[in-house]
Structure formats: structure tokens, C-alpha cells
Scaffold this active site. Structure first.
Site, PDB file in Angstrom:
ATOM      1  N   HIS A 156      18.419  32.213  51.566  1.00 44.31           N
ATOM      2  CA  HIS A 156      17.038  32.334  52.045  1.00 44.31           C
ATOM      3  C   HIS A 156      16.987  33.426  53.114  1.00 44.31           C
ATOM      4  O   HIS A 156      17.385  33.228  54.253  1.00 44.31           O
ATOM      5  CB  HIS A 156      16.568  30.998  52.635  1.00 44.31           C
ATOM      6  CG  HIS A 156      15.064  30.894  52.760  1.00 44.31           C
ATOM      7  ND1 HIS A 156      14.230  31.987  52.775  1.00 44.31           N
ATOM      8  CD2 HIS A 156      14.238  29.812  52.872  1.00 44.31           C
ATOM      9  CE1 HIS A 156      12.973  31.584  52.886  1.00 44.31           C
ATOM     10  NE2 HIS A 156      12.950  30.273  52.942  1.00 44.31           N
ATOM     11  N   HIS A 159      10.511  34.946  54.901  1.00 40.41           N
ATOM     12  CA  HIS A 159       9.503  34.094  55.535  1.00 40.41           C
ATOM     13  C   HIS A 159       9.716  33.842  57.024  1.00 40.41           C
ATOM     14  O   HIS A 159       9.263  32.837  57.567  1.00 40.41           O
ATOM     15  CB  HIS A 159       9.401  32.750  54.786  1.00 40.41           C
ATOM     16  CG  HIS A 159       9.131  32.911  53.334  1.00 40.41           C
ATOM     17  ND1 HIS A 159       9.404  31.934  52.420  1.00 40.41           N
ATOM     18  CD2 HIS A 159       8.608  33.948  52.628  1.00 40.41           C
ATOM     19  CE1 HIS A 159       9.078  32.364  51.202  1.00 40.41           C
ATOM     20  NE2 HIS A 159       8.594  33.585  51.319  1.00 40.41           N
ATOM     21  N   TYR A 161      12.507  33.257  58.757  1.00 38.78           N
ATOM     22  CA  TYR A 161      13.623  32.422  59.198  1.00 38.78           C
ATOM     23  C   TYR A 161      14.763  33.312  59.684  1.00 38.78           C
ATOM     24  O   TYR A 161      14.595  34.525  59.846  1.00 38.78           O
ATOM     25  CB  TYR A 161      14.034  31.470  58.079  1.00 38.78           C
ATOM     26  CG  TYR A 161      12.941  30.485  57.719  1.00 38.78           C
ATOM     27  CD1 TYR A 161      12.519  29.526  58.643  1.00 38.78           C
ATOM     28  CD2 TYR A 161      12.308  30.527  56.485  1.00 38.78           C
ATOM     29  CE1 TYR A 161      11.502  28.627  58.332  1.00 38.78           C
ATOM     30  CE2 TYR A 161      11.296  29.631  56.164  1.00 38.78           C
ATOM     31  CZ  TYR A 161      10.894  28.690  57.093  1.00 38.78           C
ATOM     32  OH  TYR A 161       9.881  27.814  56.790  1.00 38.78           O
TER      33      TYR A 161
END
Length: 353
Positions: A156, A159, A161
Site C-alpha cells: 500500500h 492515499h 499513508y
């Protein structure tokens, strides 16, 4: 409306998928103290049985302080959590599915329940020792994914993070080797994570990375303002070992740069030559923000999606809330039973169907 393009098989390296539809990762935060339950296994198995081509799990966190911001986000480390994930992947395989975990660190993002109450890790303030251990923990979780029998893994990097906080000049103000004026320089943290994961899992295991221009802190921001800047961002990740780029947009149909109708996934494929996944309000009448506000799918028009897929802009299509709401979404679309699709309801985010 022909959806045949969605149901062609896909093969890359040792990954073979029955169709082009990916279940997008969606945080459910229903794993008891980080351990996936039988209910979680059943939730994913239902999608596998209903012919989702590839399932990407909700975000699962590495063994670092403050890697998650809600207690029941699943861990991807430790004996009990990994035992739970073994049950999940076994259930998915038993139902004919393919699956990978999304491996994650939330950085300094907050959640409604303010968990955990420990100092948050921020791109700008982590020590070099913190950074090196974080890289090692991403690799350790990746190795566990391979050892448990998962088919792929996803990093990931989107977004807003932790990894994305290193990409973004607003949140990465470092002056050492993990900072810098350019996007290429600020990508070193992600590149080092990919290299460590590749070393841990070998050459054949598929590494996906999810990226976004937008941030939850700023929906309108763009990391790469031009195709040339996108090259500086993506090519080092490809060279480090990324196989597939998962390109998150709020609305998949929007062009990424002026002068071309290519979306983010289209540009990523053009630049890198690698397979890409498009995602962003697929199967919803409006974009994801209106979906969270409770507006769903009064109709499902996939003609623009299939036009771009047939043109070769991208290779796979990730579907989030539509599959969360309706486990049979893929089967219904394949059968042409569009009128039978369930409308997305915001309250479904709290339920495991």
C-alpha cells in the site's frame, strides 16, 4: 453492452487469472485484536466462489509501532494473526480463488477511535534506524505471504499513508537520503521496500504496488504533474521489482494529463510497459465520495470501462464497494443480469456479507 473484455483470462509470470476483475482492498477493521476470524475467511471465500478473478485483502499491517490506527485492523505478523491468514487463503483456494494481502503502514493518519495511543511514525521524523526496520518488516510480512501460499502481495503506497507520505513533498521535508526536492529522490523509501521484498520472495512471486496522486489529506493534489515526472516516479519502482501497478483514482474515467484521455493506469502502462490495474468508482453511478454519503448504483454502465480495457489502456479492473455490497457482482455482470445488482449502501461498510 458487451462485457466480454472483463472475462478474458490474464497471465503474467506464474499468475493466471480466470478474468480481469480484482476485488479492491477495503478496510473492514473486524479482525479481533488484529487476528482474522472465521467470519473474515468466509467473507473472502464468498467472493472467490462467485468468480472474482483476484482478491486483494483489506490493508494488513507490519510489525511496527503505530502501523495501524484501529485496533481491529488485521496484523500480518505474529503466530495467531498468521494462523488466521492461513485459514483465509486456504478457504479462498478451496473455492477456486486467487488472493494476495495488502501490506500496510498507516503512518501518522488518525482514526475515529484514536488507536493506538503511542507516538505516530511520520515520514519527516522517523530515524534512519526506524526506516531500516520498517523496510525489514515489510519484507518479513511479504515473506510470510509467500510462505502461507498467497498468490501475490500488494504494497500500500497510496492515499496519504506512510509510504505515500515519503512521496509527497508536503509530508516529506527530510534533508537526508530519504528526502529531496524531486519525486525520484523522495521515492527512495518505496524503492528500498520493493527491493527488500523482492529479495525476500524471489523473482517469480508477483509484487503489486498501489499508488495514487490524490491523498486523503488533499483530494486535488498531484505528485506527478507531467508524464515526465510520472516516469521519474514509476520507472525506479519497476526497476526495483514491481510487477503490477495498481493505480487509484477517485473516478477511473478522468484523464490524468491534458492532451490525452488516458487515465492513471493508462499512463502507468504506457510509461513502464508493466501490467496495470485501474480503480476508482467502478460499478457506482457517482464517485466514491457520493457512495460513502449513501448514494449507490441506480444503474451500472460499464461501457466506458470496457472500451478502455479493449483498447489496452490497462489489464485489470479493481472493483470495491460494488463487490463489498454484492458478493455475486461478477457472476451477475457476466450473465448480463445488470438489473439484479444490489445498490451500494453506506451502512454496508460496517457489515461482512
Amino acid at each position: 453492452m458487451s462485457t466480454d473484455a472483463l472475462f478474458k483470462s490474464f497471465k503474467y509470470k506464474n499468475l493466471e487469472l480466470k478474468n480481469r476483475i480484482v476485488m479492491a482492498p477495503m478496510t473492514r477493521a473486524q479482525s479481533d485484536n488484529g487476528v482474522p476470524t472465521q467470519q473474515i475467511a468466509d467473507y473472502y471465500a464468498r467472493r472467490a466462489e462467485a468468480e472474482v478473478g483476484l482478491i486483494i485483502s483489506e490493508g494488513t499491517v507490519i510489525n511496527r509501532p503505530a502501523s495501524k490506527n484501529m485496533q481491529n485492523i488485521p496484523d500480518f505478523y505474529g503466530t495467531e494473526a498468521l494462523k488466521g491468514w492461513q485459514n483465509v487463503i486456504d478457504a479462498v483456494h478451496d473455492h477456486g480463488g486467487k488472493m494476495g494481502p495488502q501490506i500496510w503502514h498507516v503512518g501518522d493518519t488518525r482514526s475515529s477511535d484514536d488507536y493506538p495511543e503511542v507516538p505516530m511514525e511520520k515520514a519527516s521524523t522517523m530515524t534512519l534506524e526506524d526506516i531500516q526496520d520498517t523496510i525489514a518488516q515489510f519484507a518479513a510480512s511479504a515473506k510470510s505471504a509467500k510462505d502461507l501460499g498467497f498468490d501475490v502481495l500488494e504494497i500500500h503506497g497510496a492515499h496519504g499513508y506512510l509510504i505515500d507520505q515519503f512521496f509527497w513533498d508536503v509530508t516529506n521535508t527530510r534533508t537526508d537520503e530519504y528526502g529531496g526536492r524531486t519525486l525520484r529522490e523522495r521515492s527512495r523509501f518505496a524503492v528500498d521496500i520493493v527491493k527488500a521484498i523482492r529479495a525476500a520472495v524471489g523473482e517469480d512471486f508477483i509484487i503489486i504496488i498501489r499508488l495514487s496522486q490524490w491523498k486523503q489529506q488533499d483530494y486535488s493534489t498531484k505528485l506527478a504533474q507531467t508524464p515526465e515526472e510520472m516516469e521519474e516516479w514509476l520507472l525506479p519502482l519497476k526497476e526495483a521489482g514491481v510487477d503490477i501497478f495498481h493505480c487509484s483514482q477517485r473516478r477511473f474515467w478522468e484523464p490524468e494529463f491534458e492532451g490525452s484521455d488516458l487515465n492513471f493506469a493508462g499512463w502507468a502502462k504506457k510509461i513502464t510497459g508493466q501490467p496495470t490495474i485501474t480503480v476508482g468508482s467502478v460499478g457506482l453511478e457517482g464517485d466514491f465520495m457520493s457512495a460513502f454519503a449513501g448514494h449507490g448504483t441506480e444503474k451500472t454502465d460499464l461501457s466506458e470501462l470496457t472500451r478502455r480495457l479493449e483498447r489496452g489502456d490497462f489489464d485489470l479492473v479493481a472493483v470495491g464497494r460494488a463487490i463489498l455490497q454484492d458478493p455475486e457482482w461478477v457472476k451477475k455482470v457476466k450473465a448480463g443480469s445488470i438489473d439484479e445488482l444490489q445498490d451500494f449502501k453506506a451502512e454496508s461498510l460496517a457489515v461482512l456479507y
